[in-house]
Scaffold this motif. Structure first.
Motif, PDB file in Angstrom:
ATOM      1  N   GLU A 211      41.264  80.775 -13.575  1.00  0.00           N
ATOM      2  CA  GLU A 211      41.281  79.320 -13.715  1.00  0.00           C
ATOM      3  C   GLU A 211      41.059  78.642 -12.371  1.00  0.00           C
ATOM      4  O   GLU A 211      40.601  77.504 -12.312  1.00  0.00           O
ATOM      5  CB  GLU A 211      42.615  78.868 -14.318  1.00  0.00           C
ATOM      6  CG  GLU A 211      42.890  79.406 -15.711  1.00  0.00           C
ATOM      7  CD  GLU A 211      41.913  78.867 -16.737  1.00  0.00           C
ATOM      8  OE1 GLU A 211      41.448  77.724 -16.578  1.00  0.00           O
ATOM      9  OE2 GLU A 211      41.597  79.613 -17.689  1.00  0.00           O
ATOM     10  N   ALA A 212      41.411  79.332 -11.275  1.00  0.00           N
ATOM     11  CA  ALA A 212      41.246  78.791  -9.924  1.00  0.00           C
ATOM     12  C   ALA A 212      39.922  79.280  -9.356  1.00  0.00           C
ATOM     13  O   ALA A 212      39.880  80.119  -8.464  1.00  0.00           O
ATOM     14  CB  ALA A 212      42.413  79.222  -9.040  1.00  0.00           C
ATOM     15  N   GLN A 213      38.832  78.742  -9.871  1.00  0.00           N
ATOM     16  CA  GLN A 213      37.507  79.220  -9.487  1.00  0.00           C
ATOM     17  C   GLN A 213      37.168  78.911  -8.031  1.00  0.00           C
ATOM     18  O   GLN A 213      36.286  79.531  -7.456  1.00  0.00           O
ATOM     19  CB  GLN A 213      36.450  78.618 -10.405  1.00  0.00           C
ATOM     20  CG  GLN A 213      36.298  79.341 -11.728  1.00  0.00           C
ATOM     21  CD  GLN A 213      35.855  80.795 -11.556  1.00  0.00           C
ATOM     22  OE1 GLN A 213      34.923  81.094 -10.831  1.00  0.00           O
ATOM     23  NE2 GLN A 213      36.553  81.702 -12.244  1.00  0.00           N
ATOM     24  N   GLY A 214      37.859  77.952  -7.445  1.00  0.00           N
ATOM     25  CA  GLY A 214      37.599  77.628  -6.040  1.00  0.00           C
ATOM     26  C   GLY A 214      38.436  78.431  -5.075  1.00  0.00           C
ATOM     27  O   GLY A 214      38.399  78.197  -3.858  1.00  0.00           O
ATOM     28  N   LEU A 215      39.213  79.395  -5.581  1.00  0.00           N
ATOM     29  CA  LEU A 215      40.121  80.163  -4.737  1.00  0.00           C
ATOM     30  C   LEU A 215      39.344  80.961  -3.699  1.00  0.00           C
ATOM     31  O   LEU A 215      38.462  81.743  -4.022  1.00  0.00           O
ATOM     32  CB  LEU A 215      40.947  81.102  -5.618  1.00  0.00           C
ATOM     33  CG  LEU A 215      42.274  81.607  -5.050  1.00  0.00           C
ATOM     34  CD1 LEU A 215      43.220  80.443  -4.813  1.00  0.00           C
ATOM     35  CD2 LEU A 215      42.911  82.604  -6.010  1.00  0.00           C
ATOM     36  N   GLY A 216      39.699  80.740  -2.428  1.00  0.00           N
ATOM     37  CA  GLY A 216      39.028  81.451  -1.342  1.00  0.00           C
ATOM     38  C   GLY A 216      39.885  82.535  -0.725  1.00  0.00           C
ATOM     39  O   GLY A 216      39.368  83.477  -0.120  1.00  0.00           O
ATOM     40  N   SER A 217      41.200  82.407  -0.858  1.00  0.00           N
ATOM     41  CA  SER A 217      42.112  83.385  -0.268  1.00  0.00           C
ATOM     42  C   SER A 217      43.223  83.710  -1.261  1.00  0.00           C
ATOM     43  O   SER A 217      43.886  82.810  -1.777  1.00  0.00           O
ATOM     44  CB  SER A 217      42.720  82.828   1.027  1.00  0.00           C
ATOM     45  OG  SER A 217      43.672  83.720   1.573  1.00  0.00           O
ATOM     46  N   LEU A 218      43.402  85.007  -1.515  1.00  0.00           N
ATOM     47  CA  LEU A 218      44.445  85.458  -2.449  1.00  0.00           C
ATOM     48  C   LEU A 218      45.245  86.578  -1.814  1.00  0.00           C
ATOM     49  O   LEU A 218      44.688  87.581  -1.363  1.00  0.00           O
ATOM     50  CB  LEU A 218      43.812  85.953  -3.752  1.00  0.00           C
ATOM     51  CG  LEU A 218      44.769  86.642  -4.746  1.00  0.00           C
ATOM     52  CD1 LEU A 218      45.831  85.660  -5.241  1.00  0.00           C
ATOM     53  CD2 LEU A 218      43.998  87.220  -5.924  1.00  0.00           C
ATOM     54  N   ALA A 219      46.564  86.411  -1.777  1.00  0.00           N
ATOM     55  CA  ALA A 219      47.480  87.461  -1.334  1.00  0.00           C
ATOM     56  C   ALA A 219      48.534  87.624  -2.420  1.00  0.00           C
ATOM     57  O   ALA A 219      49.253  86.677  -2.740  1.00  0.00           O
ATOM     58  CB  ALA A 219      48.131  87.091  -0.004  1.00  0.00           C
ATOM     59  N   LEU A 220      48.603  88.818  -2.980  1.00  0.00           N
ATOM     60  CA  LEU A 220      49.540  89.077  -4.070  1.00  0.00           C
ATOM     61  C   LEU A 220      50.376  90.299  -3.742  1.00  0.00           C
ATOM     62  O   LEU A 220      49.855  91.400  -3.552  1.00  0.00           O
ATOM     63  CB  LEU A 220      48.774  89.300  -5.375  1.00  0.00           C
ATOM     64  CG  LEU A 220      49.613  89.569  -6.635  1.00  0.00           C
ATOM     65  CD1 LEU A 220      50.522  88.385  -6.928  1.00  0.00           C
ATOM     66  CD2 LEU A 220      48.714  89.857  -7.825  1.00  0.00           C
ATOM     67  N   GLY A 221      51.687  90.108  -3.651  1.00  0.00           N
ATOM     68  CA  GLY A 221      52.610  91.193  -3.369  1.00  0.00           C
ATOM     69  C   GLY A 221      53.484  91.466  -4.580  1.00  0.00           C
ATOM     70  O   GLY A 221      54.307  90.634  -4.957  1.00  0.00           O
ATOM     71  N   VAL A 222      53.276  92.615  -5.200  1.00  0.00           N
ATOM     72  CA  VAL A 222      54.056  92.970  -6.399  1.00  0.00           C
ATOM     73  C   VAL A 222      54.555  94.410  -6.291  1.00  0.00           C
ATOM     74  O   VAL A 222      54.508  95.168  -7.257  1.00  0.00           O
ATOM     75  CB  VAL A 222      53.229  92.766  -7.692  1.00  0.00           C
ATOM     76  CG1 VAL A 222      53.027  91.300  -7.984  1.00  0.00           C
ATOM     77  CG2 VAL A 222      51.880  93.480  -7.597  1.00  0.00           C
ATOM     78  N   ARG A 223      55.034  94.797  -5.146  1.00  0.00           N
ATOM     79  CA  ARG A 223      55.511  96.169  -4.974  1.00  0.00           C
ATOM     80  C   ARG A 223      56.795  96.373  -5.781  1.00  0.00           C
ATOM     81  O   ARG A 223      57.618  95.467  -5.939  1.00  0.00           O
ATOM     82  CB  ARG A 223      55.737  96.478  -3.502  1.00  0.00           C
ATOM     83  CG  ARG A 223      56.838  95.694  -2.829  1.00  0.00           C
ATOM     84  CD  ARG A 223      56.899  96.024  -1.330  1.00  0.00           C
ATOM     85  NE  ARG A 223      58.024  95.400  -0.669  1.00  0.00           N
ATOM     86  CZ  ARG A 223      58.017  94.178  -0.175  1.00  0.00           C
ATOM     87  NH1 ARG A 223      56.929  93.432  -0.285  1.00  0.00           N
ATOM     88  NH2 ARG A 223      59.090  93.686   0.427  1.00  0.00           N
ATOM     89  N   GLY A 224      56.921  97.586  -6.308  1.00  0.00           N
ATOM     90  CA  GLY A 224      58.126  97.943  -7.055  1.00  0.00           C
ATOM     91  C   GLY A 224      58.357  97.134  -8.303  1.00  0.00           C
ATOM     92  O   GLY A 224      59.476  96.698  -8.578  1.00  0.00           O
ATOM     93  N   ASN A 225      57.290  96.909  -9.105  1.00  0.00           N
ATOM     94  CA  ASN A 225      57.419  96.082 -10.296  1.00  0.00           C
ATOM     95  C   ASN A 225      57.123  96.829 -11.592  1.00  0.00           C
ATOM     96  O   ASN A 225      56.867  96.202 -12.623  1.00  0.00           O
ATOM     97  CB  ASN A 225      56.492  94.862 -10.185  1.00  0.00           C
ATOM     98  CG  ASN A 225      57.183  93.661  -9.574  1.00  0.00           C
ATOM     99  OD1 ASN A 225      57.937  92.961 -10.242  1.00  0.00           O
ATOM    100  ND2 ASN A 225      56.937  93.439  -8.292  1.00  0.00           N
TER     101      ASN A 225
END
Length: 296
Positions: A211-225
């Motif tokens: 949905e965020a088509q203009g997203l230029g930077s993504l950082a996703l931290g989901v360790r231990g999930n």
């Protein structure tokens, strides 16, 4: 000359007016900047009266950028009712960038904080970092998500729930709905370690990303999930649709992606032609030699 500069006089050598609204504006800004610097010390060591005085200075400052670091303040979560008055009122507010660094937060404190944040609908950048000794659960996650969903001008969102929080699937779904409601979002950083997301929670977040088509930077931290191959593939499919990404960081250590999940993520990254910064942290995921080769 300084006073004439403040009031915008054409002749800087003329006699300055004894009173002017510009003086009040500058004094408010200065009080606000001092209050930002003193906030943690006043919150931890001052009286309730001192805290309220500091809160008023912040609220009335007219600052466009505000960063309050309360991570080292003990019991800030229990005393959140003293923190929220520091946030400007929506109708009189010029605040565009807000960063709060907090600790010792649970669901009740999140609900108390979420309401005033949701009123700051002119914000373009919001950073919420919860340091340590937190116990934010589904209800706290939902409250924060509801506040974020109202901030349609956001182009930068950084949310770090820290260690000890567990928003689970329902909290993740609420957060996903909020992200999908931010049409101007360009930078997104979510750190949700050990939050009990599972495959379904991560899939909900993944489905919101396109949905965020203009997203230029993504950082996703989901360790231990407790994320497996299914969740990894869902995230890979979503990332592959973010054609404008120039920076991607995925921290998914301590899950169960397996070789196929790892391959899917690696394959998605390869399709992003605008990407110039990539970090994949996939340790302790039962990745076989084949999965390792795909990441090489």
């Amino acid at each position: 000359r300084i006073l004439n500069s403040i009031v915008g006089a054409k002749d800087l050598n003329a006699a300055a007016p004894p009173q002017h609204e510009g003086y009040h504006r500058v004094n408010s800004l200065l009080r606000g900047r001092f209050a930002v610097g003193l906030w943690c010390s006043v919150f931890q060591k001052g009286s309730v009266q001192d805290i309220r005085r500091c809160s008023r200075a912040l609220r009335e400052s007219g600052l466009e950028t505000m960063a309050l670091n309360c991570i080292s303040c003990t019991q800030v979560g229990a005393c959140v009712h003293l923190l929220t008055p520091a946030l400007p009122h929506f109708l009189e507010c010029r605040l565009r960038t807000l960063a709060l660094f907090l600790s010792d937060f649970g669901d009740r404190a999140c609900r108390a904080l979420a309401f005033p944040i949701g009123q700051l609908q002119q914000l373009s950048s919001l950073t919420l970092v919860f340091g340590f000794t937190n116990s934010i659960g589904e209800e706290g996650g939902k409250a924060l998500a509801a506040a974020v969903a109202k901030l349609h001008q956001l182009n930068t969102l950084k949310l770090d729930l820290g260690i000890g929080s567990c928003i689970r699937r329902e909290g993740a779904e609420a957060l996903a709905a909020a992200v999908a409601n931010l049409p101007r979002l360009r930078t997104l950083a979510l750190n949700l370690p050990g939050s009990g997301l599972g495959n379904e929670g991560l899939k909900a977040l993944a489905e919101a990303l396109p949905e965020a088509q203009g997203l230029g930077s993504l950082a996703l931290g989901v360790r231990g999930n407790d994320v497996g191959e299914e969740g990894g593939k869902a995230l890979a499919a979503a990332v592959a649709e973010l054609r404008q990404l120039s920076s991607l960081e995925l921290c998914m250590s301590g899950n169960s992606l397996g070789a196929e999940g790892a391959k899917a993520l690696a394959g998605a990254a390869v399709t992003l032609q605008q990407l110039n910064s990539l970090s994949l942290k996939l340790g302790r995921n039962s990745i076989s030699e084949a999965g390792g080769e795909a990441l090489a």
